[in-house]
Design a protein around this motif. Structure first.
Motif, PDB file in Angstrom:
ATOM      1  N   HIS A  46      -0.064  -7.035  -2.157  1.00  0.00           N
ATOM      2  CA  HIS A  46       1.039  -7.570  -2.845  1.00  0.00           C
ATOM      3  C   HIS A  46       1.190  -6.890  -4.196  1.00  0.00           C
ATOM      4  O   HIS A  46       2.237  -6.201  -4.638  1.00  0.00           O
ATOM      5  CB  HIS A  46       1.724  -9.096  -2.758  1.00  0.00           C
ATOM      6  N   SER A  47       0.183  -7.197  -5.059  1.00  0.00           N
ATOM      7  CA  SER A  47       0.029  -7.019  -6.252  1.00  0.00           C
ATOM      8  C   SER A  47      -0.015  -5.457  -6.580  1.00  0.00           C
ATOM      9  O   SER A  47       0.459  -4.439  -7.218  1.00  0.00           O
ATOM     10  CB  SER A  47      -0.999  -7.536  -6.928  1.00  0.00           C
ATOM     11  N   LYS A  48      -0.950  -4.782  -5.459  1.00  0.00           N
ATOM     12  CA  LYS A  48      -1.139  -3.420  -5.347  1.00  0.00           C
ATOM     13  C   LYS A  48       0.163  -2.662  -5.304  1.00  0.00           C
ATOM     14  O   LYS A  48       0.550  -1.425  -5.839  1.00  0.00           O
ATOM     15  CB  LYS A  48      -2.316  -3.113  -4.515  1.00  0.00           C
ATOM     16  N   PHE A  72      -5.222   2.501  -0.723  1.00  0.00           N
ATOM     17  CA  PHE A  72      -6.346   1.638  -0.918  1.00  0.00           C
ATOM     18  C   PHE A  72      -5.958   0.453  -2.007  1.00  0.00           C
ATOM     19  O   PHE A  72      -5.273   0.835  -2.745  1.00  0.00           O
ATOM     20  CB  PHE A  72      -7.622   2.393  -1.367  1.00  0.00           C
ATOM     21  N   ILE A  73      -6.566  -0.675  -1.802  1.00  0.00           N
ATOM     22  CA  ILE A  73      -6.468  -1.982  -2.618  1.00  0.00           C
ATOM     23  C   ILE A  73      -7.409  -1.975  -3.576  1.00  0.00           C
ATOM     24  O   ILE A  73      -8.604  -2.270  -3.148  1.00  0.00           O
ATOM     25  CB  ILE A  73      -6.169  -3.126  -1.845  1.00  0.00           C
ATOM     26  N   ASP A  74      -7.318  -1.276  -4.914  1.00  0.00           N
ATOM     27  CA  ASP A  74      -8.618  -1.271  -5.753  1.00  0.00           C
ATOM     28  C   ASP A  74      -8.890  -2.571  -6.076  1.00  0.00           C
ATOM     29  O   ASP A  74      -8.249  -3.508  -6.096  1.00  0.00           O
ATOM     30  CB  ASP A  74      -8.017  -0.402  -7.065  1.00  0.00           C
ATOM     31  N   ARG A  98      -8.704  -8.232  -0.180  1.00  0.00           N
ATOM     32  CA  ARG A  98      -8.496  -6.816  -0.412  1.00  0.00           C
ATOM     33  C   ARG A  98      -8.983  -5.981   0.835  1.00  0.00           C
ATOM     34  O   ARG A  98      -8.020  -5.117   1.178  1.00  0.00           O
ATOM     35  CB  ARG A  98      -9.245  -6.265  -1.737  1.00  0.00           C
ATOM     36  N   GLU A  99      -9.884  -6.246   1.288  1.00  0.00           N
ATOM     37  CA  GLU A  99     -10.428  -5.774   2.668  1.00  0.00           C
ATOM     38  C   GLU A  99      -9.767  -5.977   3.790  1.00  0.00           C
ATOM     39  O   GLU A  99      -8.954  -4.911   4.552  1.00  0.00           O
ATOM     40  CB  GLU A  99     -11.899  -6.251   2.898  1.00  0.00           C
ATOM     41  N   LEU A 100      -9.222  -7.068   4.048  1.00  0.00           N
ATOM     42  CA  LEU A 100      -8.410  -7.414   5.403  1.00  0.00           C
ATOM     43  C   LEU A 100      -6.849  -7.064   4.963  1.00  0.00           C
ATOM     44  O   LEU A 100      -6.396  -6.778   6.017  1.00  0.00           O
ATOM     45  CB  LEU A 100      -8.451  -9.025   5.483  1.00  0.00           C
TER      46      LEU A 100
END
Length: 428
Positions: A84-86, A75-77, A23-25
């Motif tokens: 991809h999912s976000k 942001f990717i929660d 998520r971070e990268l």
């Protein structure tokens, strides 16, 4: 949300371990996943797998996501596995069923791979621009200080006369040579893997040439199996390019740390570019070059880190590849910071004068004394012995008035030739 969700849950400890730092990268890669999705949607529309109306909805939604990303608002929660999912969840929320269709004829394998290829291409272009800027600065400094002599060293002993013109131009030319590794890495990254699916293609009649052209790739990774083998190969090529450049910049930094010392005293940094001591008020430390040296030495270990992660893997996708993001992305960003600080610092470097008049440097002119004897008809071996004996018995008098004749020497730096190499430098 997971792209592979089949209706059952995964143990939370397992999920935390497998997601890792994705998520971070993935924040660094999301832009490129969005761009690839735009190309994918256009291609699916051309092939009749999406309607024009669905594509327009997807293109608008993806443009909005790209705008949010450019403003730092994407942001990717924690509830999502990766970018991809976000992104797909956002498309479904905005576009309905069209968002559910975007994954047609692709796998998360080629989806992440195309994003990584685009990310590395963009990165290499940025680094190349900085290397060219830094090389230009070095060549300007070489021209400015072409007449400032400098003791040349071998074995950490003063050896022969050199000059700051030679020193600056040497690092410019070496960086230009190192840039060949950037070019090689760019060639590897400049191949489109989109459409290779999970590594075996798809039964849909897709148009891979269309996505290759739209995404700005010079070529396509043709074999679906081979396309998947780019994962790790591209990262290794980028790491090697950074390591080669890092080796040169570490050496440059080490030189400047020594040249700034009181014992040598060839250069001076402005006060605002040095740090002090908590106990010794006279200290002005060249921390900027010491840290550059250390960071560049770490960067030289990157190819080994990458190889240890992927070296014994067969063909096909393996989750081991996920670790490559953790190994490489932070050092990539650090390397850009290194280039930026050198671009800032080197123009402010002050070259001191008159240090060559010290008696301790008289011996570096012995070769000029030998050359003068040779010009007078004395054989080299006899001239060498005579000058050596004069140094030992104290009768030696340095011949400081000399002029080099050949290109690439003190009095003929050949800067025009190095400039020509710099001008010819490009990625493709």
């Amino acid at each position: 949300m997971k792209l592979w969700d089949k209706g059952f849950s995964v143990n939370q400890q397992i999920e935390n371990f497998t997601v890792g730092k994705d998520r971070e990268l993935d924040d660094y890669l999301a832009k490129y996943d969005m761009l690839a999705s735009k190309a994918q949607a256009n291609m699916l529309t051309k092939k009749g797998l999406l309607s024009e109306e669905e594509n327009q909805s997807l293109q608008k939604a993806l443009d909005q996501l790209l705008e949010k990303e450019s403003k730092g608002e994407f942001f990717i929660d924690e509830g999502f596995e990766d970018m991809h999912s976000k992104i797909e969840a956002e498309l479904i929320k905005t576009c309905g069923d069209a968002g559910k269709k975007i994954h047609t004829a692709r796998s998360r394998n080629d989806q992440v791979l195309v994003a990584i290829q685009l990310f590395h291409k963009d990165y290499l272009e940025q680094v190349m621009a900085k290397i060219k800027e830094l090389s230009s600065i070095l060549l300007e400094k070489a021209k400015e200080h072409k007449d400032d002599l400098l003791p040349g060293y071998t074995h950490f002993q003063a050896a022969m006369p050199s000059s700051f013109g030679l020193w600056f131009s040497a690092y410019a030319e070496n960086l230009i040579s190192d840039a060949a590794f950037l070019q090689a890495a760019y060639t590897v990254a400049d191949q489109n893997p989109l459409g290779s699916g999970a590594g075996f293609g798809t039964s849909f009649d897709i148009d891979r040439d269309q996505t290759t052209q739209e995404l700005g790739f010079n070529s396509m990774a043709v074999s679906s199996v081979g396309a998947q083998m780019l994962r790790g190969k591209t990262e290794k090529a980028v790491a090697m390019a950074m390591a080669m450049l890092g080796g040169t910049l570490s050496k440059l930094s080490y030189d400047l740390v020594m040249y700034n010392s009181q014992d040598m005293g060839f250069v001076k940094l402005p006060n605002e570019m040095t740090t002090g001591s908590s106990i010794m008020p006279h200290k002005k430390n060249p921390d900027v070059f010491e840290l550059t040296r250390a960071h560049c030495n770490r960067i030289q270990a990157l190819p080994n880190d990458v190889m240890l992660c992927i070296n014994n893997l067969p063909s096909g996708y393996h989750r081991d590849f996920q670790i490559l993001k953790e190994i490489l992305i932070e050092p990539m960003l650090q390397f850009q910071n290194i280039l930026d600080i050198l671009i800032f610092a080197l123009p402010q470097l002050e070259i001191k004068q008159d240090y060559m008049n010290q008696a301790k440097y008289d011996s570096i002119y012995t070769v000029e004394n030998i050359n003068k004897k040779i010009q007078e008809g004395v054989p080299f071996r006899d001239a060498y012995r005579d000058v050596g004996l004069s140094v030992e018995d104290g009768s030696y008098e340095p011949l400081k008035s000399f002029k080099t004749q050949h290109v690439g020497s003190i009095h003929d730096l050949g800067l025009d030739r190095i400039h020509a190499k710099l001008e010819a430098l490009k990625l493709n």
